[in-house]
Design an enzyme around this catalytic site. Structure first.
Site, PDB file in Angstrom:
ATOM      1  N   ARG A  62      -3.073  -3.008 -18.097  1.00 54.77           N
ATOM      2  CA  ARG A  62      -4.321  -2.253 -17.967  1.00 54.77           C
ATOM      3  C   ARG A  62      -4.057  -1.092 -17.030  1.00 54.77           C
ATOM      4  O   ARG A  62      -3.633  -1.308 -15.885  1.00 54.77           O
ATOM      5  CB  ARG A  62      -5.431  -3.115 -17.344  1.00 54.77           C
ATOM      6  CG  ARG A  62      -5.889  -4.285 -18.164  1.00 54.77           C
ATOM      7  CD  ARG A  62      -6.292  -3.888 -19.525  1.00 54.77           C
ATOM      8  NE  ARG A  62      -7.655  -3.468 -19.600  1.00 54.77           N
ATOM      9  CZ  ARG A  62      -8.568  -4.037 -20.395  1.00 54.77           C
ATOM     10  NH1 ARG A  62      -8.250  -5.065 -21.156  1.00 54.77           N
ATOM     11  NH2 ARG A  62      -9.796  -3.583 -20.428  1.00 54.77           N
ATOM     12  N   ASP A 104      -7.141  13.054 -25.287  1.00 54.81           N
ATOM     13  CA  ASP A 104      -7.215  11.673 -24.807  1.00 54.81           C
ATOM     14  C   ASP A 104      -6.665  10.794 -25.925  1.00 54.81           C
ATOM     15  O   ASP A 104      -7.347  10.520 -26.915  1.00 54.81           O
ATOM     16  CB  ASP A 104      -8.679  11.323 -24.490  1.00 54.81           C
ATOM     17  CG  ASP A 104      -8.851   9.871 -24.070  1.00 54.81           C
ATOM     18  OD1 ASP A 104      -7.881   9.094 -24.184  1.00 54.81           O
ATOM     19  OD2 ASP A 104      -9.965   9.512 -23.634  1.00 54.81           O
ATOM     20  N   LYS A 117      -3.592  -0.220 -24.872  1.00 54.65           N
ATOM     21  CA  LYS A 117      -4.079  -0.379 -26.262  1.00 54.65           C
ATOM     22  C   LYS A 117      -2.862  -0.449 -27.194  1.00 54.65           C
ATOM     23  O   LYS A 117      -2.083  -1.384 -27.062  1.00 54.65           O
ATOM     24  CB  LYS A 117      -5.046   0.760 -26.582  1.00 54.65           C
ATOM     25  CG  LYS A 117      -6.308   0.708 -25.687  1.00 54.65           C
ATOM     26  CD  LYS A 117      -7.325   1.729 -26.110  1.00 54.65           C
ATOM     27  CE  LYS A 117      -8.624   1.597 -25.359  1.00 54.65           C
ATOM     28  NZ  LYS A 117      -8.633   2.220 -24.033  1.00 54.65           N
ATOM     29  N   THR A 122      -4.591   5.504 -21.915  1.00 53.19           N
ATOM     30  CA  THR A 122      -4.506   4.173 -21.337  1.00 53.19           C
ATOM     31  C   THR A 122      -3.147   3.611 -21.743  1.00 53.19           C
ATOM     32  O   THR A 122      -2.530   4.087 -22.699  1.00 53.19           O
ATOM     33  CB  THR A 122      -5.626   3.249 -21.866  1.00 53.19           C
ATOM     34  OG1 THR A 122      -5.615   3.296 -23.296  1.00 53.19           O
ATOM     35  CG2 THR A 122      -6.994   3.677 -21.366  1.00 53.19           C
ATOM     36  N   TYR A 182       0.853  -1.200   0.000  1.00 53.84           N
ATOM     37  CA  TYR A 182       0.000   0.000   0.000  1.00 53.84           C
ATOM     38  C   TYR A 182       0.878   1.234   0.000  1.00 53.84           C
ATOM     39  O   TYR A 182       1.867   1.285   0.723  1.00 53.84           O
ATOM     40  CB  TYR A 182      -0.925   0.022   1.238  1.00 53.84           C
ATOM     41  CG  TYR A 182      -2.384   0.024   0.837  1.00 53.84           C
ATOM     42  CD1 TYR A 182      -2.960   1.174   0.303  1.00 53.84           C
ATOM     43  CD2 TYR A 182      -3.158  -1.120   0.939  1.00 53.84           C
ATOM     44  CE1 TYR A 182      -4.278   1.182  -0.113  1.00 53.84           C
ATOM     45  CE2 TYR A 182      -4.484  -1.129   0.525  1.00 53.84           C
ATOM     46  CZ  TYR A 182      -5.033   0.033  -0.005  1.00 53.84           C
ATOM     47  OH  TYR A 182      -6.333   0.030  -0.419  1.00 53.84           O
ATOM     48  N   GLU A 230      -0.449   4.898  -0.521  1.00 53.51           N
ATOM     49  CA  GLU A 230      -1.215   6.140  -0.751  1.00 53.51           C
ATOM     50  C   GLU A 230      -0.291   7.345  -0.664  1.00 53.51           C
ATOM     51  O   GLU A 230       0.567   7.419   0.225  1.00 53.51           O
ATOM     52  CB  GLU A 230      -2.327   6.282   0.297  1.00 53.51           C
ATOM     53  CG  GLU A 230      -3.562   5.472  -0.043  1.00 53.51           C
ATOM     54  CD  GLU A 230      -4.648   5.627   1.009  1.00 53.51           C
ATOM     55  OE1 GLU A 230      -4.453   6.358   1.997  1.00 53.51           O
ATOM     56  OE2 GLU A 230      -5.694   4.993   0.832  1.00 53.51           O
TER      57      GLU A 230
HETATM   58  C1  LIG Z   1     -10.448   7.258 -26.096  1.00 57.19           C
HETATM   59  C2  LIG Z   1     -10.652   6.435 -24.854  1.00 57.19           C
HETATM   60  N1  LIG Z   1     -10.577   7.021 -23.657  1.00 57.19           N
HETATM   61  C3  LIG Z   1     -10.771   6.343 -22.516  1.00 57.19           C
HETATM   62  C4  LIG Z   1     -11.044   4.998 -22.536  1.00 57.19           C
HETATM   63  C5  LIG Z   1     -11.330   4.304 -21.241  1.00 57.19           C
HETATM   64  O1  LIG Z   1     -10.392   3.414 -20.873  1.00 57.19           O
HETATM   65  P1  LIG Z   1     -10.734   2.262 -19.800  1.00 57.19           P
HETATM   66  O2  LIG Z   1     -11.554   1.257 -20.517  1.00 57.19           O
HETATM   67  O3  LIG Z   1      -9.385   1.808 -19.401  1.00 57.19           O
HETATM   68  O4  LIG Z   1     -11.477   2.916 -18.673  1.00 57.19           O
HETATM   69  C6  LIG Z   1     -11.112   4.322 -23.762  1.00 57.19           C
HETATM   70  C7  LIG Z   1     -11.407   2.878 -23.800  1.00 57.19           C
HETATM   71  O5  LIG Z   1     -11.750   2.299 -24.762  1.00 57.19           O
HETATM   72  C8  LIG Z   1     -10.917   5.071 -24.949  1.00 57.19           C
HETATM   73  O6  LIG Z   1     -11.035   4.492 -26.154  1.00 57.19           O
END
Ligand SMILES: Cc1ncc(COP(=O)(O)O)c(C=O)c1O
Length: 404
Positions: free
Chosen positions: A226, A191, A220, A217, A45, A47
């Site tokens: 993850r 994003d 991908k 993320t 842990y 935090e």
């Molecule tokens: C553009 C985008 N942002 C955020 C996410 C969210 O990711 P997570 O599934 O890890 O919460 C995704 C997931 O497909 C995504 O395609």
């Protein structure tokens, strides 16, 4: 009797090995990364942040987290990195928490046009807590219409503009988004969850310096565990860190932080550049082959790792195509296409991605084979002779390219 979890894991490994997965949001993380996520680091842990923890015994975890932060900053040219977000959705919510008050106006891409749930969809926390104005793509071309987005931004004066997508096969013009945001005095969040591996590999432009904040993320195209990271300018670092912890999360998942560090370090290597270039080359090859076989692609092709197939000319729905393809071991996902009149449960399109097949070592030649397999199934989805013949072709190809 129900199978044990360990047996089900073996079954899943076999399923992954024996199928051709074209899910654009998935990848095959290297063994080193998979093992790190299952390491003793998960027992700890921690935090807080390096040097400022609420628990003892964190001298090793601190080194790991600092390493992950440094690798993230270097890879994406960022001033500050927070590597604690549990996943992409909480990362986006953390950015909203840091920069906005509930009820503030935000602009994001609508889900039916390719945006993510957390970009303001009404069923999602983002769409409930903030006043999201949704932009989309031109229904004719399938492309982002930046002039239209600028007009919307001038009318609604959002505090934040979110760019980035879940189902958009073309390059995103971060420079143009940055200019629009600046004109209306909005922050820009990019994003890059889907394209992070391509950005890292130099085959998609970087979002900095145009964006104020970047979320991604790590699982991908980036091919890591993850999880997610948030990158930002130094001026926003304190607000972002506070929003992640204690604003939204408790203890970081240190096993995942370590795996993120490895993934970010791997992504800086020359081999990763070759992988990223191959992902795009494969997507283009798959696109060309499918078009030759009579498929219609939204935007007419791809610049990245994904294709959006409009199945209307093939007289089959997304759900039926997905199911028929799964019967032969080709894994895809049904997807809405811009202006789709059908429901998201049975839309008019499907989304295909080339990250997994590229990670398995496949190239353009194999993409031609895969396109032919897809065409045979989609053209005759109920023919058992066709399905069993293609199933055999899938078995041959998957055997040739084992998952390591
Ligand atoms: C553009 C985008 N942002 C955020 C996410 C969210 O990711 P997570 O599934 O890890 O919460 C995704 C997931 O497909 C995504 O395609």
């Amino acid at each position: 009797m129900a199978k044990s979890i360990s047996q089900l894991i073996k079954d899943e490994a076999k399923r992954q090995q024996n199928t051709l997965s074209l899910i654009a949001s998935e990848n095959i993380a290297p063994k080193e990364i998979r093992e790190t996520t299952g390491s003793v680091l998960m027992n700890k842990y921690s935090e807080g942040y390096p040097g400022k923890r609420y628990y003892g015994g964190n001298e090793i975890i601190d080194q790991i987290e600092v390493m992950a932060q440094a690798a993230a900053k270097k890879l994406f040219g960022a001033e500050h990195a927070n590597v604690q977000p549990y996943s992409g959705s909480p990362a986006n919510i953390a950015v909203y928490t840091a920069l906005l008050q509930f009820g503030d106006t935000v602009m994001g891409m609508s889900l039916p046009h390719g945006g993510h749930l957390t970009h303001g969809h009404k069923v999602n926390f983002s769409g409930k807590a903030y006043k999201f104005i949704q932009y989309g793509v031109d229904p004719e071309t399938g492309l982002l219409n930046y002039d239209e987005i600028e007009t919307q931004a001038k009318i609604f004066k959002p505090k934040l503009i979110v760019c980035g997508a879940t189902a958009y096969p073309r390059e995103i013009d971060f420079g143009r988004f940055g200019k629009i945001a600046k004109k209306v005095g909005a922050y820009l969040l990019a994003d890059i969850s889907h394209i992070a591996g391509l950005v890292a590999g130099g085959v998609h432009p970087q979002p900095f310096p145009h964006a104020d904040v970047v979320t991604t993320t790590t699982h991908k195209t980036l091919r890591g565990p993850r999880g997610a990271v948030i990158l930002c300018k130094n001026s926003l670092a304190e607000a972002i860190d506070k929003a992640v912890f204690p604003g939204l999360q408790g203890g970081p998942h240190d096993n995942i932080t370590a795996a993120k560090a490895i993934c970010l370090q791997i992504a800086a290597k020359p081999e990763f550049k070759r992988y990223a270039a191959q992902v795009v080359a494969n997507a283009k090859a798959l696109a060309t082959s499918l078009q030759k076989l009579g498929f219609t692609l939204v935007t007419g092709g791809t610049d990245n790792h994904m294709l959006l197939v409009d199945l209307t000319s093939k007289n089959i729905t997304g759900m039926k195509a997905e199911r028929a393809l799964e019967k032969v071991g080709i894994i895809t996902n049904k997807n809405m296409i811009p202006g789709d009149l059908r429901s998201p449960f049975d839309p008019s399109g499907m989304r295909l991605g080339t990250s997994i097949l590229t990670s398995r070592g496949m190239g353009e030649r194999e993409m031609q084979e895969v396109a032919m397999m897809i065409a045979k199934v989609v053209d005759k989805p109920t023919s058992s002779a066709v399905l069993s013949a293609v199933k055999k072709e899938v078995a041959v190809l998957t055997k040739k390219f084992p998952i390591k």
